[in-house]
Write a protein that holds these residues in place. Structure first.
Motif, PDB file in Angstrom:
ATOM      1  N   ARG A 122       0.835  -1.204   0.000  1.00  0.00           N
ATOM      2  CA  ARG A 122       0.000   0.000   0.000  1.00  0.00           C
ATOM      3  C   ARG A 122       0.874   1.260   0.000  1.00  0.00           C
ATOM      4  NH1 ARG A 122      -2.464  -3.791   3.195  1.00  0.00           N
ATOM      5  NH2 ARG A 122      -4.639  -4.271   2.686  1.00  0.00           N
ATOM      6  N   SER A 123       0.344   2.322  -0.604  1.00  0.00           N
ATOM      7  CA  SER A 123       1.037   3.609  -0.622  1.00  0.00           C
ATOM      8  C   SER A 123       0.013   4.700  -0.918  1.00  0.00           C
ATOM      9  CB  SER A 123       2.143   3.620  -1.679  1.00  0.00           C
ATOM     10  OG  SER A 123       1.580   3.537  -2.983  1.00  0.00           O
ATOM     11  N   ASN A 124       0.462   5.949  -0.914  1.00  0.00           N
ATOM     12  CA  ASN A 124      -0.433   7.052  -1.244  1.00  0.00           C
ATOM     13  C   ASN A 124      -0.683   7.065  -2.747  1.00  0.00           C
ATOM     14  OD1 ASN A 124      -0.613   8.039   1.415  1.00  0.00           O
ATOM     15  ND2 ASN A 124       1.343   9.119   1.168  1.00  0.00           N
ATOM     16  N   PRO A 125      -1.929   7.212  -3.163  1.00  0.00           N
ATOM     17  CA  PRO A 125      -2.226   7.294  -4.596  1.00  0.00           C
ATOM     18  C   PRO A 125      -1.693   8.605  -5.175  1.00  0.00           C
ATOM     19  CG  PRO A 125      -4.188   7.758  -3.320  1.00  0.00           C
ATOM     20  CD  PRO A 125      -3.146   7.337  -2.337  1.00  0.00           C
ATOM     21  N   GLY A 126      -1.532   8.629  -6.477  1.00  0.00           N
ATOM     22  CA  GLY A 126      -1.040   9.846  -7.110  1.00  0.00           C
ATOM     23  C   GLY A 126      -1.222   9.776  -8.611  1.00  0.00           C
ATOM     24  N   HIS A 127      -0.716  10.798  -9.294  1.00  0.00           N
ATOM     25  CA  HIS A 127      -0.853  10.871 -10.742  1.00  0.00           C
ATOM     26  C   HIS A 127       0.261  10.074 -11.412  1.00  0.00           C
ATOM     27  CE1 HIS A 127      -1.426  12.402 -14.791  1.00  0.00           C
ATOM     28  NE2 HIS A 127      -2.577  12.956 -14.385  1.00  0.00           N
ATOM     29  N   GLY A 128      -0.075   9.399 -12.499  1.00  0.00           N
ATOM     30  CA  GLY A 128       0.890   8.564 -13.197  1.00  0.00           C
ATOM     31  C   GLY A 128       2.001   9.334 -13.872  1.00  0.00           C
ATOM     32  N   VAL A 182      -4.936   3.388 -15.827  1.00  0.00           N
ATOM     33  CA  VAL A 182      -3.530   3.361 -16.220  1.00  0.00           C
ATOM     34  C   VAL A 182      -2.757   4.577 -15.737  1.00  0.00           C
ATOM     35  CG1 VAL A 182      -1.973   3.302 -18.209  1.00  0.00           C
ATOM     36  CG2 VAL A 182      -4.031   1.915 -18.220  1.00  0.00           C
ATOM     37  N   ASN A 183      -3.355   5.747 -15.680  1.00  0.00           N
ATOM     38  CA  ASN A 183      -2.614   6.966 -15.348  1.00  0.00           C
ATOM     39  C   ASN A 183      -2.705   7.350 -13.871  1.00  0.00           C
ATOM     40  OD1 ASN A 183      -5.336   7.685 -15.484  1.00  0.00           O
ATOM     41  ND2 ASN A 183      -4.855   9.806 -16.063  1.00  0.00           N
ATOM     42  N   VAL A 184      -3.099   6.405 -13.010  1.00  0.00           N
ATOM     43  CA  VAL A 184      -3.229   6.683 -11.578  1.00  0.00           C
ATOM     44  C   VAL A 184      -2.364   5.708 -10.792  1.00  0.00           C
ATOM     45  CG1 VAL A 184      -4.801   6.745  -9.603  1.00  0.00           C
ATOM     46  CG2 VAL A 184      -5.568   7.580 -11.835  1.00  0.00           C
ATOM     47  N   LEU A 185      -1.496   6.247  -9.927  1.00  0.00           N
ATOM     48  CA  LEU A 185      -0.721   5.388  -9.030  1.00  0.00           C
ATOM     49  C   LEU A 185      -1.686   4.754  -8.022  1.00  0.00           C
ATOM     50  CD1 LEU A 185       2.374   7.650  -8.296  1.00  0.00           C
ATOM     51  CD2 LEU A 185       2.214   5.734  -9.883  1.00  0.00           C
TER      52      LEU A 185
END
Length: 254
Positions: A122-128, A182-185
């Protein structure tokens, strides 16, 4: 060779039809693994009965579902039932495998321990478009790399020492889960492994190794057991085991 039952293009007859050809062959899902062996067991019983052989104890042959995924809904349920307890079972054997040729009788006196695990990072989501730190993908890559290197080492032992699969620990990555688009961490990614631990491996040390890898991969990397069977010691194959003595005596006489 194993074919997906729904890949109909690989089948000469419908896989669920149990088609019997004119020359007596049965085409169906599961005829090789392991209904063919089940038929051999039934044929052996028939031969014994036709020969008038009277055994000292009752022999029960059971066909139960769910074996490939741990037997939780099959043999486990049956073994906990009153019907099973009333049978007063002395010992059991599984379906085993066909013998490779004439004058060969393969016997197994131990079994690897099945462990099916799921590692989640797990980690913080972010922009790809960014290069974030400690992403779920980086953490899970570390875990997968560790398991693949261990798998390669076990395969090397298998090839170089001319061993059986039962002599080594098998590891296979069987499922990957996670991600939104696809473009989201992703906030989390998971990998599931099917593991069969060799009989000479210390189970506690093996688990500690996996937990150490999870810690090394970074924060919020967790281990979940989908199947965690206990270790069962190998059956002795010496004169203290009357069952082994009987098998060995019968084989020598034949």
């Amino acid at each position: 060779m194993f074919f997906c039952p729904f890949a109909y293009e690989h089948w000469t007859h419908p896989p669920f039809a149990a088609h019997v050809s004119e020359d007596g062959f049965i085409y169906a899902r599961g005829t090789q693994d392991m209904k063919g062996i089940g038929m051999m067991n039934l044929e052996a019983v028939r031969n014994l009965k036709n020969a008038g052989v009277r055994l000292k104890r009752t022999v029960h042959i059971s066909f139960v579902p769910d074996e490939e995924i741990g037997g939780q809904e099959g043999m486990r349920v049956f073994s906990e039932s009153e019907e099973f307890k009333k049978l007063n079972i002395g010992f059991g054997t599984d379906e085993s495998i066909p013998n490779p040729g004439p004058n060969v009788l393969i016997t197994f006196h131990g079994e690897r321990t099945s462990r099916q695990i799921k590692i989640t990072a797990r980690s913080n989501p972010g922009h790809g478009a960014l290069l974030g730190e400690d992403t779920a993908g980086e953490k899970l890559y570390y875990i997968i790399d560790k398991f693949m290197k261990l798998r390669a080492e076990e395969k090397r032992k298998l090839d170089e020492r001319n061993l059986w699969f039962g002599d080594v620990t098998t590891i296979n990555l069987t499922q990957l889960e996670g991600g939104v688009q696809v473009n989201v961490l992703p906030e989390s990614l998971s990998a599931s492994f099917d593991i069969r631990i060799a009989t000479d491996v210390d189970h506690d040390e093996f688990e500690e190794m996996i937990l150490r890898w999870c810690k090394e991969a970074g924060q919020d990397v967790t281990l979940e057991y989908l199947v965690k069977n206990p270790q069962v010691n190998n059956t002795k194959i010496d004169d203290s085991n009357l069952f082994w003595v009987a098998i060995k005596k019968a084989a020598n006489e034949m």
